[in-house]
Design a protein around this motif. Sequence first.
Motif, PDB file in Angstrom:
ATOM      1  N   TYR A  37      47.401  50.172  47.097  1.00 27.42           N
ATOM      2  CA  TYR A  37      46.192  49.473  46.653  1.00 27.42           C
ATOM      3  C   TYR A  37      44.881  50.070  47.138  1.00 27.42           C
ATOM      4  N   LEU A  38      44.902  50.751  48.268  1.00 26.61           N
ATOM      5  CA  LEU A  38      43.641  51.244  48.826  1.00 26.61           C
ATOM      6  C   LEU A  38      43.414  52.724  48.542  1.00 26.61           C
ATOM      7  N   SER A  39      44.373  53.542  48.893  1.00 26.77           N
ATOM      8  CA  SER A  39      44.192  54.986  48.734  1.00 26.77           C
ATOM      9  C   SER A  39      43.899  55.415  47.297  1.00 26.77           C
ATOM     10  N   PRO A  40      44.583  54.847  46.278  1.00 27.35           N
ATOM     11  CA  PRO A  40      44.347  55.339  44.914  1.00 27.35           C
ATOM     12  C   PRO A  40      43.017  54.928  44.295  1.00 27.35           C
ATOM     13  N   ILE A  41      42.281  53.973  44.909  1.00 26.61           N
ATOM     14  CA  ILE A  41      41.125  53.430  44.188  1.00 26.61           C
ATOM     15  C   ILE A  41      39.773  53.787  44.821  1.00 26.61           C
ATOM     16  N   ARG A  42      39.755  54.756  45.731  1.00 24.35           N
ATOM     17  CA  ARG A  42      38.462  55.176  46.274  1.00 24.35           C
ATOM     18  C   ARG A  42      37.613  55.805  45.176  1.00 24.35           C
ATOM     19  N   PRO A  43      36.316  55.568  45.125  1.00 27.93           N
ATOM     20  CA  PRO A  43      35.579  54.569  45.919  1.00 27.93           C
ATOM     21  C   PRO A  43      35.881  53.159  45.436  1.00 27.93           C
ATOM     22  N   PHE A  44      35.177  52.205  45.998  1.00 30.27           N
ATOM     23  CA  PHE A  44      35.444  50.806  45.693  1.00 30.27           C
ATOM     24  C   PHE A  44      35.288  50.545  44.194  1.00 30.27           C
ATOM     25  N   PRO A  45      36.202  49.731  43.583  1.00 28.07           N
ATOM     26  CA  PRO A  45      36.145  49.498  42.137  1.00 28.07           C
ATOM     27  C   PRO A  45      34.836  48.836  41.699  1.00 28.07           C
ATOM     28  N   THR A  46      34.438  49.170  40.495  1.00 25.86           N
ATOM     29  CA  THR A  46      33.201  48.620  39.939  1.00 25.86           C
ATOM     30  C   THR A  46      33.279  47.107  39.822  1.00 25.86           C
ATOM     31  N   SER A  47      32.178  46.450  40.174  1.00 23.28           N
ATOM     32  CA  SER A  47      32.129  44.988  40.117  1.00 23.28           C
ATOM     33  C   SER A  47      32.426  44.490  38.705  1.00 23.28           C
ATOM     34  N   GLY A  48      33.239  43.432  38.626  1.00 26.34           N
ATOM     35  CA  GLY A  48      33.541  42.832  37.336  1.00 26.34           C
ATOM     36  C   GLY A  48      34.846  43.298  36.734  1.00 26.34           C
ATOM     37  N   THR A  49      35.428  44.372  37.252  1.00 23.58           N
ATOM     38  CA  THR A  49      36.722  44.826  36.749  1.00 23.58           C
ATOM     39  C   THR A  49      37.824  43.960  37.353  1.00 23.58           C
ATOM     40  N   LYS A  50      39.027  44.020  36.748  1.00 23.01           N
ATOM     41  CA  LYS A  50      40.147  43.227  37.258  1.00 23.01           C
ATOM     42  C   LYS A  50      40.515  43.652  38.679  1.00 23.01           C
ATOM     43  N   LEU A  51      40.378  44.950  38.954  1.00 25.88           N
ATOM     44  CA  LEU A  51      40.716  45.432  40.289  1.00 25.88           C
ATOM     45  C   LEU A  51      39.717  44.924  41.324  1.00 25.88           C
ATOM     46  N   SER A  52      38.455  44.881  40.959  1.00 22.55           N
ATOM     47  CA  SER A  52      37.466  44.334  41.898  1.00 22.55           C
ATOM     48  C   SER A  52      37.677  42.841  42.076  1.00 22.55           C
ATOM     49  N   LEU A  53      38.098  42.164  40.996  1.00 25.38           N
ATOM     50  CA  LEU A  53      38.393  40.727  41.090  1.00 25.38           C
ATOM     51  C   LEU A  53      39.592  40.476  42.004  1.00 25.38           C
ATOM     52  N   PHE A  54      40.538  41.434  42.021  1.00 23.59           N
ATOM     53  CA  PHE A  54      41.683  41.326  42.939  1.00 23.59           C
ATOM     54  C   PHE A  54      41.200  41.306  44.384  1.00 23.59           C
ATOM     55  N   PHE A  55      40.317  42.211  44.737  1.00 22.76           N
ATOM     56  CA  PHE A  55      39.822  42.260  46.112  1.00 22.76           C
ATOM     57  C   PHE A  55      38.947  41.044  46.428  1.00 22.76           C
ATOM     58  N   GLU A  56      38.212  40.584  45.458  1.00 20.99           N
ATOM     59  CA  GLU A  56      37.418  39.372  45.672  1.00 20.99           C
ATOM     60  C   GLU A  56      38.326  38.164  45.919  1.00 20.99           C
ATOM     61  N   SER A  57      39.429  38.096  45.169  1.00 18.30           N
ATOM     62  CA  SER A  57      40.380  37.004  45.359  1.00 18.30           C
ATOM     63  C   SER A  57      41.057  37.096  46.727  1.00 18.30           C
ATOM     64  N   LEU A  58      41.400  38.313  47.119  1.00 14.80           N
ATOM     65  CA  LEU A  58      41.994  38.526  48.440  1.00 14.80           C
ATOM     66  C   LEU A  58      41.020  38.067  49.527  1.00 14.80           C
ATOM     67  N   TRP A  59      39.761  38.382  49.332  1.00 18.99           N
ATOM     68  CA  TRP A  59      38.716  38.048  50.308  1.00 18.99           C
ATOM     69  C   TRP A  59      38.477  36.536  50.397  1.00 18.99           C
ATOM     70  N   THR A  60      38.359  35.892  49.249  1.00 17.86           N
ATOM     71  CA  THR A  60      37.979  34.469  49.241  1.00 17.86           C
ATOM     72  C   THR A  60      39.173  33.515  49.284  1.00 17.86           C
ATOM     73  N   ASP A  61      40.240  33.846  48.553  1.00 14.82           N
ATOM     74  CA  ASP A  61      41.364  32.913  48.428  1.00 14.82           C
ATOM     75  C   ASP A  61      42.404  33.067  49.528  1.00 14.82           C
ATOM     76  N   PHE A  62      42.583  34.302  50.007  1.00 17.49           N
ATOM     77  CA  PHE A  62      43.567  34.480  51.081  1.00 17.49           C
ATOM     78  C   PHE A  62      42.915  34.423  52.462  1.00 17.49           C
ATOM     79  N   PHE A  63      41.874  35.231  52.673  1.00 22.54           N
ATOM     80  CA  PHE A  63      41.225  35.256  53.985  1.00 22.54           C
ATOM     81  C   PHE A  63      40.192  34.148  54.149  1.00 22.54           C
ATOM     82  N   LYS A  64      39.857  33.454  53.057  1.00 23.20           N
ATOM     83  CA  LYS A  64      38.937  32.310  53.093  1.00 23.20           C
ATOM     84  C   LYS A  64      37.559  32.693  53.631  1.00 23.20           C
ATOM     85  N   GLU A  65      37.077  33.861  53.211  1.00 16.88           N
ATOM     86  CA  GLU A  65      35.748  34.310  53.582  1.00 16.88           C
ATOM     87  C   GLU A  65      34.773  34.007  52.438  1.00 16.88           C
ATOM     88  N   THR A  66      33.489  33.924  52.757  1.00 19.32           N
ATOM     89  CA  THR A  66      32.496  33.692  51.703  1.00 19.32           C
ATOM     90  C   THR A  66      32.257  34.983  50.932  1.00 19.32           C
TER      91      THR A  66
END
Length: 281
Positions: A37-66
């Motif tokens: 998940y990390l090595s193949p997608i450098r640099p960070f995925p463009t905002s609004g893509t499904k891959l960026s939404l995956f990291f946003e979900s990981l950030w907010t829904d799993f780690f419960k960060e703002t």
Amino acid sequence: MKFSQRIGVTPVKVDIQIESMDDDLRKGLWNCFYQSYLSPIRPFPTSGTKLSLFFESLWTDFFKETIDKLPDEYYETEEYLKGKFFRMEWYEVYDFLEFVLQTKTSLERLPRIFFNSCNKVLEKELSAYRIVGTEITQMTDKNEIQEIEESLVNSAVPHLKSVYVHLSTALSLLSDRKSPDYRNSIKESISAVESISKIISGDRKAELGKALKVLSDKIGLHNGLKAGFSSIYGYTSDEGGIRHAMSEEKEIYFEDAKYMLVACSAFVNYLIMKAERAGII
């Protein structure tokens, strides 16, 4: 195993990780996530893509960060995820794996790659768990481990040395993290049953059937029970059974060897207790 464990002086412990996670297992699982998940997608995925939404979900829904604290820079996100991962409790790591597997990305191949690599690590490092579908499932429980350990304790006496050697060798071959030998582990498990059968019957060439007859003559065994045990043993030993199958199969897996070790350990424990009750050993 240590010398003292091989000769039965100190107890052998079954090193399967049920309620724990050592460094090798944790590092291996992090490497699976990083490579998938990390090595193949450098640099960070463009905002609004499904891959960026995956990291946003990981950030907010799993780690419960703002969401406003999600870094814009790839490396900051990577460092945060790694830091959290290595501070998690063992069960939280498995929560993390499930979350990743169950969250959609734009790259549909990622979950399958992650799935396969994680299961290889879980098997290699003797985790009691595997990924089935998108969930973590326990493949080994405490009762199975207790059965193996009990068989080693029961056979760690001079007159049952051959039984102990076969069982401890089967366990050693199964639990070797660098080079496990599942095929020969199964053979050693079966040999342990053969060995206790010869000891009980007093016949160096005897098989299980004769040992069961000796026990039945001494203390009585239900015919159905004898038939059941004989059928199980037949499966492991005759030309149509697992030994024959092993010569045909290209690969034997952890679950095959583990099942045979648990089953044969339970069988050995039963025969030892019945033989002791009958005054045979």
